[in-house]
Design an enzyme around this catalytic site. Structure first.
Site, short mmCIF file in Angstrom:
data_model
loop_
_atom_site.label_atom_id
_atom_site.label_comp_id
_atom_site.label_asym_id
_atom_site.label_seq_id
_atom_site.Cartn_x
_atom_site.Cartn_y
_atom_site.Cartn_z
N LYS A 43 0.83 -1.22 0.00
CA LYS A 43 0.00 0.00 0.00
C LYS A 43 0.85 1.26 0.00
O LYS A 43 0.56 2.21 -0.70
CB LYS A 43 -0.88 0.08 1.26
N ARG A 122 -8.61 1.60 10.21
CA ARG A 122 -8.16 0.23 10.41
C ARG A 122 -9.17 -0.58 11.21
O ARG A 122 -8.97 -1.77 11.42
CB ARG A 122 -6.84 0.25 11.17
N ARG A 161 11.90 -6.66 4.13
CA ARG A 161 11.88 -5.21 3.86
C ARG A 161 12.94 -4.47 4.70
O ARG A 161 13.12 -4.75 5.87
CB ARG A 161 10.48 -4.68 4.20
N ARG A 194 12.36 -2.29 10.19
CA ARG A 194 11.39 -1.71 11.13
C ARG A 194 11.12 -2.71 12.24
O ARG A 194 10.99 -3.90 11.98
CB ARG A 194 10.08 -1.40 10.38
N ARG A 205 0.61 -8.54 13.72
CA ARG A 205 -0.01 -7.54 12.84
C ARG A 205 -1.01 -8.19 11.88
O ARG A 205 -2.06 -7.63 11.61
CB ARG A 205 1.06 -6.80 12.04
P1 AMP Z 1 1.58 1.06 9.22
O1 AMP Z 1 2.81 1.81 8.79
O2 AMP Z 1 0.33 1.61 8.62
O3 AMP Z 1 1.72 -0.43 9.04
O4 AMP Z 1 1.43 1.31 10.79
C1 AMP Z 1 2.42 0.90 11.72
C2 AMP Z 1 1.79 0.72 13.09
O5 AMP Z 1 1.23 1.97 13.54
C3 AMP Z 1 0.64 -0.26 13.16
O6 AMP Z 1 1.09 -1.61 13.28
C4 AMP Z 1 -0.10 0.23 14.41
O7 AMP Z 1 0.59 -0.14 15.59
C5 AMP Z 1 0.02 1.73 14.27
N1 AMP Z 1 -1.10 2.31 13.49
C6 AMP Z 1 -1.01 2.99 12.32
N2 AMP Z 1 -2.22 3.39 11.89
C7 AMP Z 1 -3.11 2.92 12.80
C8 AMP Z 1 -4.54 2.97 12.90
N3 AMP Z 1 -5.29 3.58 11.96
N4 AMP Z 1 -5.12 2.39 13.98
C9 AMP Z 1 -4.39 1.77 14.92
N5 AMP Z 1 -3.05 1.66 14.88
C10 AMP Z 1 -2.40 2.23 13.84
#
Ligand code: AMP
Length: 250
Positions: A43, A122, A161, A194, A205
């Protein structure tokens, strides 16, 4: 001391009172998109391509947390410190924290380039709050794009990654390796994995995705906004499918 001015989406990443000096412009009409798909589905890369080729601003909630996590702990609010602890464990941050961060950045939803929400909403509660927020702001989504990929392929993509600590360029140890091991091709910054891309966090996740985020597919299907895209293949192949679907829906 004031934080250095970051030309990359300051209004979104830093929140108010930071402002974007140069606002992105839409190439044709402003697209207002939500990207769905399990972590690792690609994404973020699609959001970057859509931004550079069509103009909408890349609004990633994960990027807000990562930006906050790079600040000294003394500059972090208690809510952000708590959110970062959830993130390190690979768990979702509580809805109340995420929604507060998005609401205070509502001017970004009016960006003249349009927007791409990546990683938000989410949960169904977040999707309902976003729907209400957009209605209040008299804005409508163009489409919700759902990227589909089998779980085994996702784990393989995520575990390999690597990200540049300086310019954030993304590599993959086997599919897109850097020329010099652990060094960025673009700026020579060191590459890191990361914390939430480690195998134990990936499992958590993906479970969190299935539990909380997959129901969003039904939510947006009911609203007639859902467009499903096969996430196999290269980023360019995915982009071509995305663009084709957007053209078909407009
Ligand atoms: P991402 O880069 O979108 O995969 O986000 C990394 C981490 O940030 C996720 O695994 C969550 O811990 C937190 N996070 C990001 N966006 C959200 C969201 N909309 N709701 C809850 N946690 C979030």
């Amino acid at each position: 001391m004031a934080s250095p001015v970051n030309p990359d989406r300051p209004a979104w990443l830093e929140g108010p009172p930071a402002r974007c000096e140069v606002l992105p412009q839409a190439i044709h009409s402003a697209q207002r998109l939500v990207l769905l798909g399990a972590p690792g589905v690609g994404k973020g890369t699609q959001a970057a391509l859509l931004h550079s080729r069509l103009g909408p601003c890349h609004l990633s909630t994960g990027d807000i947390f990562r930006t906050a996590g790079r600040r000294p702990e003394s500059a972090q609010t208690p809510a952000i410190r708590q959110a970062l602890a959830y993130m390190r464990r690979g768990e979702l941050v509580p809805d109340s924290t995420v929604l507060e961060l998005v609401r205070e950045r509502r001017p970004c939803l009016h960006c003249p380039g349009g927007f791409i929400l990546d990683g938000f909403p989410r949960t169904v509660a977040q999707a309902e709050s976003l729907k209400k927020l957009l209605e209040d702001e008299r804005l409508a989504l163009t489409a919700v794009i759902n990227y589909d990929l089998p779980a085994a392929a996702i784990v393989q993509r995520l575990a390999g990654r690597r990200t540049c600590s300086r310019c954030k360029a993304v590599y993959h140890v086997t599919e897109r390796p850097s020329k010099v091991e652990e060094r960025c091709d673009l700026c020579h910054g060191s590459l890191f994995q990361r914390e939430d891309d480690r195998p134990e966090s990936i499992r958590v996740r993906l479970e969190a995705y299935d539990r909380s985020t997959a129901p969003l597919i039904a939510f947006y299907q009911r609203l007639g906004l859902l467009v499903s895209i096969d996430a196999a293949g290269t980023a360019e192949e995915m982009y071509a499918r995305t663009l084709g679907s957007l053209r078909a829906t407009s």
